[in-house]
Design a protein around this motif. Structure first.
Motif, short mmCIF file in Angstrom:
data_model
loop_
_atom_site.label_atom_id
_atom_site.label_comp_id
_atom_site.label_asym_id
_atom_site.label_seq_id
_atom_site.Cartn_x
_atom_site.Cartn_y
_atom_site.Cartn_z
N GLY A 1 0.79 -1.22 0.00
CA GLY A 1 0.00 0.00 0.00
C GLY A 1 0.82 1.26 0.00
O GLY A 1 0.30 2.34 -0.23
N ALA A 2 2.16 1.10 0.27
CA ALA A 2 2.99 2.30 0.30
C ALA A 2 2.98 3.00 -1.04
O ALA A 2 3.01 4.22 -1.12
N PHE A 3 2.97 2.20 -2.09
CA PHE A 3 3.05 2.82 -3.40
C PHE A 3 1.70 3.33 -3.87
O PHE A 3 1.58 3.84 -4.98
N SER A 4 0.68 3.18 -3.01
CA SER A 4 -0.58 3.84 -3.31
C SER A 4 -0.47 5.32 -2.99
O SER A 4 -1.22 6.14 -3.50
N THR A 5 0.50 5.67 -2.11
CA THR A 5 0.83 7.07 -1.95
C THR A 5 1.59 7.46 -3.21
O THR A 5 2.20 6.60 -3.85
N ASN A 6 1.58 8.72 -3.59
CA ASN A 6 2.16 9.00 -4.89
C ASN A 6 3.56 9.60 -4.82
O ASN A 6 4.10 10.00 -5.83
N ALA A 7 4.16 9.60 -3.63
CA ALA A 7 5.52 10.10 -3.51
C ALA A 7 6.27 9.34 -2.42
O ALA A 7 5.71 9.08 -1.35
N MET A 8 7.50 8.99 -2.71
CA MET A 8 8.40 8.41 -1.72
C MET A 8 9.63 9.30 -1.67
O MET A 8 10.06 9.81 -2.71
N GLY A 9 10.18 9.47 -0.49
CA GLY A 9 11.31 10.38 -0.39
C GLY A 9 12.32 9.97 0.67
O GLY A 9 12.09 9.05 1.45
N TRP A 10 13.45 10.66 0.63
CA TRP A 10 14.48 10.53 1.65
C TRP A 10 14.75 11.91 2.23
O TRP A 10 14.87 12.90 1.50
N PHE A 11 14.85 11.95 3.55
CA PHE A 11 15.23 13.14 4.29
C PHE A 11 16.42 12.78 5.17
O PHE A 11 16.73 11.60 5.36
N ARG A 12 17.08 13.80 5.71
CA ARG A 12 18.16 13.53 6.65
C ARG A 12 18.15 14.57 7.75
O ARG A 12 17.66 15.69 7.57
N GLN A 13 18.73 14.19 8.88
CA GLN A 13 18.83 15.10 10.01
C GLN A 13 20.17 14.91 10.69
O GLN A 13 20.48 13.82 11.18
N ALA A 14 20.96 15.97 10.69
CA ALA A 14 22.25 15.97 11.36
C ALA A 14 22.07 16.49 12.78
O ALA A 14 21.11 17.22 13.05
N PRO A 15 22.99 16.16 13.69
CA PRO A 15 22.87 16.63 15.07
C PRO A 15 22.76 18.14 15.15
O PRO A 15 23.55 18.87 14.51
N GLY A 16 21.76 18.61 15.88
CA GLY A 16 21.59 20.04 16.07
C GLY A 16 20.97 20.77 14.90
O GLY A 16 20.86 22.00 14.93
N LYS A 17 20.57 20.03 13.87
CA LYS A 17 19.97 20.65 12.69
C LYS A 17 18.57 20.12 12.45
O LYS A 17 18.19 19.06 12.95
N GLU A 18 17.82 20.86 11.66
CA GLU A 18 16.48 20.42 11.30
C GLU A 18 16.53 19.34 10.23
O GLU A 18 17.49 19.25 9.47
N ARG A 19 15.46 18.56 10.18
CA ARG A 19 15.36 17.55 9.12
C ARG A 19 15.25 18.25 7.78
O ARG A 19 14.50 19.23 7.63
N GLU A 20 16.01 17.76 6.79
CA GLU A 20 16.01 18.39 5.48
C GLU A 20 15.75 17.38 4.37
O GLU A 20 16.11 16.21 4.47
N PHE A 21 15.13 17.88 3.32
CA PHE A 21 14.81 17.07 2.16
C PHE A 21 16.08 16.68 1.41
O PHE A 21 16.99 17.50 1.24
N VAL A 22 16.11 15.43 0.92
CA VAL A 22 17.24 14.94 0.13
C VAL A 22 16.79 14.61 -1.30
O VAL A 22 17.35 15.12 -2.27
N ALA A 23 15.78 13.73 -1.43
CA ALA A 23 15.36 13.29 -2.76
C ALA A 23 13.93 12.76 -2.69
O ALA A 23 13.47 12.31 -1.63
N ARG A 24 13.23 12.82 -3.82
CA ARG A 24 11.87 12.33 -3.92
C ARG A 24 11.67 11.65 -5.27
O ARG A 24 12.24 12.09 -6.28
N GLN B 1 8.52 19.15 1.24
CA GLN B 1 8.62 19.46 2.66
C GLN B 1 8.29 18.22 3.47
O GLN B 1 7.55 17.34 3.02
N ALA B 2 8.82 18.17 4.69
CA ALA B 2 8.55 17.03 5.55
C ALA B 2 7.05 16.86 5.78
O ALA B 2 6.55 15.74 5.91
N GLY B 3 6.32 17.94 5.81
CA GLY B 3 4.88 17.89 6.04
C GLY B 3 4.10 17.22 4.92
O GLY B 3 2.92 16.86 5.11
N ASP B 4 4.72 17.02 3.76
CA ASP B 4 4.05 16.33 2.65
C ASP B 4 4.00 14.82 2.88
O ASP B 4 3.30 14.11 2.17
N PHE B 5 4.77 14.35 3.85
CA PHE B 5 4.95 12.91 4.04
C PHE B 5 4.37 12.49 5.38
O PHE B 5 4.76 13.00 6.42
N GLY B 6 3.44 11.54 5.33
CA GLY B 6 2.75 11.13 6.55
C GLY B 6 3.31 9.89 7.22
O GLY B 6 2.98 9.62 8.38
#
Length: 124
Positions: free
Chosen positions: A27-50, A107-112
């Motif tokens: 069912g994951a691929f029933s969502t229409n986007a898959m992505g990778w994010f990353r978070q370094a120590p002391g930093k906010e989570r950031e988008f990498v690829a979709r 954005q991280a908010g696009d991903f549930g």
């Protein structure tokens, strides 16, 4: 609820390569986007690829263009991130995510749904 499990993190020297994989529940691929994010120590989570389910269209953060490649295998319910020419600043916990496409910068908010994360350390 989509279940996501990452694997493939580790320690690599600068200039090296790693491949991260994300296995998704049915069912994951029933969502229409898959992505990778990353978070370094002391930093906010950031988008990498979709990657989009429709046509496999990809989007990358500017700091990984030409070095990272996102791809999917729908038959195996996996999304992978091939990372080449790694730099110390790529050190972070990398998260797989599933969500909906929204125009504009992802954005991280696009991903549930999120995986638990996998550590990538680039160090000599």
């Amino acid at each position: 609820q989509v279940q996501l499990v990452e694997s493939g993190g580790g320690v690599v020297q600068p200039g090296g390569s790693l491949r991260l994989s994300c296995t998704a529940s049915e069912g994951a691929f029933s969502t229409n986007a898959m992505g990778w994010f990353r978070q370094a120590p002391g930093k906010e989570r950031e988008f990498v690829a979709r990657i989009l389910a429709s046509g496999g269209v990809t989007t990358y953060a500017s700091f990984v263009k030409g070095r990272f490649t996102i791809y999917r295998d729908s038959a195996k319910n996996t999304v992978s991130l091939q990372m080449n020419s790694l730099k110390p600043e790529d050190t972070a916990v990398y998260y797989c995510a599933a969500g909906r496409f929204r125009p504009g910068s992802p954005q991280a908010g696009d991903f549930g749904s999120w995986g638990q994360g996998t550590q990538v350390t680039v160090s000599s």
